[in-house]
Design a protein around this motif. Structure first.
Motif, mmCIF file in Angstrom:
data_model
loop_
_atom_site.group_PDB
_atom_site.id
_atom_site.type_symbol
_atom_site.label_atom_id
_atom_site.label_comp_id
_atom_site.label_asym_id
_atom_site.label_seq_id
_atom_site.Cartn_x
_atom_site.Cartn_y
_atom_site.Cartn_z
ATOM 1 N N GLN A 145 0.892 -1.221 0.000
ATOM 2 C CA GLN A 145 0.194 0.050 0.061
ATOM 3 C C GLN A 145 0.948 1.275 0.119
ATOM 4 O O GLN A 145 0.762 2.148 -0.590
ATOM 5 C CB GLN A 145 -0.968 0.065 1.310
ATOM 6 N N ASN A 146 1.915 1.237 0.797
ATOM 7 C CA ASN A 146 2.700 2.500 0.843
ATOM 8 C C ASN A 146 3.390 2.553 -0.597
ATOM 9 O O ASN A 146 3.655 4.002 -1.050
ATOM 10 C CB ASN A 146 3.952 2.186 1.866
ATOM 11 N N PHE A 147 4.010 1.618 -1.222
ATOM 12 C CA PHE A 147 4.379 1.620 -2.394
ATOM 13 C C PHE A 147 3.292 2.480 -3.342
ATOM 14 O O PHE A 147 3.906 3.348 -4.290
ATOM 15 C CB PHE A 147 4.683 0.386 -3.162
ATOM 16 N N MET B 290 -3.052 9.367 -0.670
ATOM 17 C CA MET B 290 -1.551 9.606 -0.232
ATOM 18 C C MET B 290 -1.512 10.720 0.951
ATOM 19 O O MET B 290 -0.549 11.444 1.112
ATOM 20 C CB MET B 290 -0.838 10.483 -1.735
ATOM 21 N N GLY B 291 -2.620 10.420 1.853
ATOM 22 C CA GLY B 291 -2.284 11.204 3.159
ATOM 23 C C GLY B 291 -3.063 12.747 2.991
ATOM 24 O O GLY B 291 -3.269 13.563 3.700
ATOM 25 N N LEU C 35 9.784 -5.288 -5.016
ATOM 26 C CA LEU C 35 11.016 -4.960 -4.606
ATOM 27 C C LEU C 35 11.161 -3.908 -3.429
ATOM 28 O O LEU C 35 11.779 -3.930 -2.487
ATOM 29 C CB LEU C 35 12.022 -4.322 -5.842
ATOM 30 N N TRP C 36 9.916 -3.046 -3.629
ATOM 31 C CA TRP C 36 9.656 -2.025 -2.593
ATOM 32 C C TRP C 36 9.157 -2.829 -1.095
ATOM 33 O O TRP C 36 9.678 -2.401 -0.150
ATOM 34 C CB TRP C 36 8.482 -1.117 -3.067
ATOM 35 N N GLU D 297 12.940 8.102 0.922
ATOM 36 C CA GLU D 297 13.685 7.021 0.148
ATOM 37 C C GLU D 297 12.847 6.533 -0.721
ATOM 38 O O GLU D 297 13.364 6.127 -2.012
ATOM 39 C CB GLU D 297 14.189 6.049 1.141
ATOM 40 N N LYS D 298 11.624 6.235 -0.481
ATOM 41 C CA LYS D 298 10.792 5.782 -1.708
ATOM 42 C C LYS D 298 10.590 6.713 -2.865
ATOM 43 O O LYS D 298 10.507 6.069 -3.894
ATOM 44 C CB LYS D 298 9.137 5.635 -0.896
#
Lengths: 399, 118
Positions: A21-23, A170-171, B44-45, B85-86
């Motif tokens: 999800q963060n990705f 995205m917040g 990969l993340w 970093e992302k």
């Protein structure tokens, strides 16, 4: 970053699911801020100069920009990645919902039946006919859309929608994913300090993000949310109960909501009309006019119409109509909202629109300043999900 | 690494979007290739985020336990660092797209030509 759902319908996503999800949130940020900026660079430095050279003028509207852009490699990557990211939003939350579906449905039922924290009601119509523009389409690439049900009392589509929205946003929408209506209703209240509504209707309320902020503005008012999706109103009601907010939810079609004549002070919708075909929008506005009290007001948070945008911004916003399974988005943006209000029985001189800066992004002072000035000046941040977003809102008073 | 045993869900949800899919590239298979690349980037993340979690937990406790990794919440500062970093990571993976845009901003009118391709 992703703002996770924190109320009693919270889904326990695994560590790796949360990383996915963060990705996706980061990927959306990259596509909508980073790649979108590159796309603009390609347009300014290559596509528009080539168009001007060939035609001795600049593109006149969004479709001309679209035609000139669509063969650009960067546009193809932008579009492909945006579609993939949109699908990945939903796919990143479905496994958790799928794992907990029986428990989620049970929790929702307990919350809905409890009168401890809040006393809102829930009405689901077992014979309800879901309109074709919802039943036949996975709107914004969301599998199952607003209405699909697998078991009795199912809320899974509501859970997918809210959890997905938290990834999608995205917040930007704050911890309750309600920034749009928080901003829009606060702006409205600042502009109209003497207006004291006692009954408010939210049409196409989905999970209730657009419904509950009205209760924050007007705690004494009766607030009702309606939606065509049974999983949505069940979810919205349980969510409101969990937050301790008394609001009523019913499965109804806004075209024939069926409430008594002249019975509401505010009739609102949020991100709703652009998902509806034009002829149905006209019926909805007429129905709103019928249900509004004299002195009442209809308010819609929406995408800004093409007639206040530059050709490039029009092209940019209309992307969803072509590629994101939101086919009614562009026809809606091509409408003139003031004409449509007049057609529904309102007086054109009572029409208004405003642009509310996001409360979550800019803060209360900026919103107050914007409300005091009330310039309704359009720019590239209006309706465009990204840093610095501003919300376009139109409406009409009934006399 | 803590292994989570996969269980078959009692009620299956739909993952695929129904109806026509948008395609953008003329050459067959390119849209799918981009989709696969994005999913690879995502996986990969996932590895990178798990590794970051391991490092944070190890630092905190001096010992790595599977359950602690599963339940660990980054502090706001750690979260901000990993989000930065992302951003940089995505810019690296999709660098070719940025390069295409930036190439348009540079004046290359005096660049010597490469020999003609035979």
């Amino acid at each position: 970053m992703t703002e996770n759902v924190t109320h009693d319908l919270k889904v326990d996503h695994t560590r790796d699911e949360r990383a996915r999800q963060n990705f996706v949130s980061g990927m959306r940020n990259y596509v909508l801020n980073g790649l979108a900026a590159h796309l603009r660079t390609v347009y300014d430095n290559k596509v528009e100069p080539a168009f001007v050279k060939a035609n001795k003028r600049k593109p006149k509207d969004g479709p001309e920009v679209h035609k000139a852009m669509k063969d650009e490699t960067l546009f193809k990557y932008y579009s492909n990645l945006r579609c993939n990211t949109q699908e990945a939003v939903w796919r990143s939350v479905i496994p958790g919902v799928e794992r907990e579906i029986e428990d989620l449905n049970r929790r929702a039922q307990v919350l809905s039946q409890s009168t401890e924290n809040a006393q809102g009601t829930l009405t689901v119509d077992p014979k309800f006919d879901v309109p074709r523009y919802v039943s036949e389409l996975d709107v914004h690439l969301m599998p199952g859309n607003y209405h699909e049900e697998r078991v009795a009392g199912d809320i899974s589509q509501g859970a997918i929608y809210e959890n997905g929205l938290s990834v999608f946003a995205m917040g930007l929408l704050g911890s309750r994913m309600d920034d749009i209506t928080q901003s829009v209703s606060t702006y409205f209240q600042m502009r109209n300090p003497d207006f004291k509504p006692t009954r408010i209707l939210d049409m196409g309320c989905t999970a209730g993000h657009s419904t509950l902020p009205w209760k924050d503005r007007y705690p004494e008012a009766e607030v009702i949310g309606i939606d065509v999706g049974a999983p949505m109103v069940r979810y919205a009601h349980a969510r409101a109960q969990s937050y301790g907010v008394t609001a009523h939810f019913a499965q109804k079609d806004a075209e024939h909501a069926g409430f008594e004549d002249e019975s509401f002070d505010i009739i609102y919708s949020c991100m709703f009309l652009h998902e509806v075909p034009g002829k149905n929008i006209r019926n909805i506005l007429k129905e709103a006019h019928r249900m509004l009290k004299p002195g009442g007001v209809m308010i819609h948070y929406e995408l800004p119409p093409n007639n206040i945008m530059t050709p490039y911004d029009g092209f940019y916003l209309d992307w969803d109509a072509y590629y994101n399974k939101e086919p009614f988005y562009k026809p809606f943006r091509d409408m003139d909202p003031s004409d449509e209000c007049a057609r529904a029985g309102f007086d054109k001189k009572d029409f208004f629109y405003y642009i509310a800066p996001s409360l979550n992004f800019y803060g209360t002072d900026a919103l107050k300043k914007a409300a005091d000035e009330d310039k309704a000046q359009s720019d590239s941040n209006v309706g465009r999900f990204g840093d610095g977003v501003k919300w376009f809102t139109f409406g009409c008073w009934k006399h | 690494m803590r292994v989570v045993k996969a269980t078959k869900p009692k009620t299956k949800l739909r993952y695929s979007v129904k109806g026509k899919q948008s395609k953008f590239f003329d050459a067959q298979g390119v849209d799918e290739l981009v989709s696969i690349c994005m999913m690879l980037a995502q996986e990969l993340w996932v590895v990178k985020e798990r590794l970051a979690t391991v490092e944070c937990v190890a630092e905190k406790k001096g010992i790595v336990l599977g359950d602690e990794i599963e339940d660990h919440e980054f502090t706001p500062d750690q979260r901000a660092a990993i989000d930065d970093e992302k951003k940089a990571y995505l810019d690296r993976v999709f660098f070719t797209l940025r390069e295409q845009a930036e190439a348009l901003e540079a004046d290359t009118s005096n660049e010597p030509d490469a020999p003609a391709v035979p």
